[in-house]
Design an enzyme around this catalytic site. Structure first.
Site, PDB file in Angstrom:
ATOM      1  N   LYS A 156      -1.756   7.686  10.710  1.00 10.81           N
ATOM      2  CA  LYS A 156      -0.563   8.049  11.481  1.00 10.81           C
ATOM      3  C   LYS A 156       0.553   8.500  10.541  1.00 10.81           C
ATOM      4  CE  LYS A 156      -1.672   4.875  15.248  1.00 10.81           C
ATOM      5  NZ  LYS A 156      -1.475   3.595  15.922  1.00 10.81           N
TER       6      LYS A 156
ATOM      7  N   GLN B 254       2.261  -1.466  15.306  1.00 11.13           N
ATOM      8  CA  GLN B 254       0.796  -1.440  15.386  1.00 11.13           C
ATOM      9  C   GLN B 254       0.260  -2.782  15.878  1.00 11.13           C
ATOM     10  OE1 GLN B 254      -1.057   1.249  14.865  1.00 11.13           O
ATOM     11  NE2 GLN B 254      -3.034   0.253  15.094  1.00 11.13           N
TER      12      GLN B 254
ATOM     13  N   ASP C  69       4.887   4.721  21.864  1.00  8.26           N
ATOM     14  CA  ASP C  69       3.652   4.163  22.410  1.00  8.26           C
ATOM     15  C   ASP C  69       3.680   4.120  23.937  1.00  8.26           C
ATOM     16  OD1 ASP C  69       1.511   3.433  20.754  1.00  8.26           O
ATOM     17  OD2 ASP C  69       2.577   1.693  19.963  1.00  8.26           O
TER      18      ASP C  69
END
Ligand code: GUN
Length: 313
Positions: A57, A101, A124
């Site tokens: 990422k 994460q 997200d």
């Protein structure tokens, strides 16, 4: 549905590359206006799989021309300390997107952290406000994996309206938002999960079957209707010779990898099921690359939204 055609691979790498090219062009446009988009990824502790995903990422966002930052608090960090960290990121003008994460250590309250991220920086799509906006049909920032799957179907010209979509898995990250997005695309949607009776019966009625369970090869050929579109979100590592032989006997390339590494990655579908599909996503190289591409797209979208600049639908 046509059952005589050869199964087509949905090439996640190719579609992700297309999206990333578009995102890079948009980053460039913003840059020309003096705006440098930025993504901050928070990874708590050491988790081998997360480290690979996170590195990808951060690397991809840098490659596309964004500011890219990785923050790595130790596994002993408290929820309060993480909330304070997120609050500092929320007010930084150079941070457009914040991603925490998962998985997180068991003592960390994920729900509180999801709520701590400013909704306009929530790339997200996990904040309750963004979940609610999706539910009510006014999506702003969507969870990356389900958004990527819709984008893949759209770009491949696979129609969704009127189809029966079966989503196996009800996670907040994939299953639930996937079902909602498919519903907004006018599919008839069924959500199955670990307590579903007659999972096979439901799956067999699917025109579009999305598996997001996290169990290697659990969707067998008997569970698939010939001609269905198969979307495999699973990312499982198998290590036993018995599993390898069951799923990949005769696959010389994978056998070499298995011998070398002692494991191979596979999805939630028994790969023999793919032979029945009209289209299917391989693992790896299917859904995974789309997740990253959509994270990049979300970050630029967040950069635009926060500044009142126009965004696509
Ligand atoms: N862990 C596995 N997938 C994801 C994801 O899409 N977002 C975050 N934050 N963590 C993950």
């Amino acid at each position: 549905m046509d059952t005589t055609t050869v199964p087509q691979i949905l090439d996640g790498n190719a579609i992700a590359a297309e999206i990333k090219t578009e995102v890079a062009a948009d980053i460039e446009r913003l840059h020309a206006q003096g705006i440098r988009s930025g993504l901050t990824v928070v990874m708590v502790g050491n988790h081998a799989a997360s480290e690979i995903y996170v590195r990808n990422k951060v690397k991809t966002s840098a490659e596309l021309g964004m500011n890219s930052e990785l923050v790595t608090p130790p596994a002993t960090v408290t929820t309060g300390e993480l909330q304070a960290l997120v609050s500092r990121l929320n007010v930084r003008d150079d941070v457009d997107g914040i991603l925490i994460q998962t998985p997180l250590p068991a003592h960390v309250d994920k729900k509180l952290l999801d709520q701590a991220v400013a909704p306009e920086k929530d790339v997200d799509g996990f904040h309750p406000i963004n979940v609610g906006l999706l539910q009510s049909g006014h999506p702003r920032l969507l969870p990356c994996t389900p958004a990527g799957i819709i984008e893949m179907l759209r770009r491949t010209g696979i129609s969704i309206a009127g189809k029966h979509a079966v989503v196996v898995g009800r996670s907040d990250i994939v299953g639930k938002p996937m079902a909602m997005l498919l519903l907004h695309e006018n599919a008839t949607v069924t959500i199955c999960h670990s307590k579903t009776k007659d999972l096979e019966g439901f799956c067999r009625t699917a025109d579009i079957l999305v598996a997001a369970i996290g169990k290697a090869g659990i969707i067998t050929p008997q569970m698939v209707r010939p001609g269905a579109v198969l979307i495999d979100v699973g990312m499982n590592r198998i290590t036993s010779q018995e599993d390898f032989a069951r799923f990949f006997a005769g696959d010389a390339k994978r056998e070499a990898a298995f011998k070398k590494n002692g494991s191979v990655l596979m999805g939630d579908f028994d790969p023999h099921a793919f032979a029945l599909a009209s289209y299917y996503t391989p693992v790896p190289g299917g859904v995974g690359p789309l997740t990253i591409a959509m994270l990049m797209a979300n970050t630029v979208r967040a950069a635009r939204l926060r500044r009142g600049l126009p965004v696509s639908k």
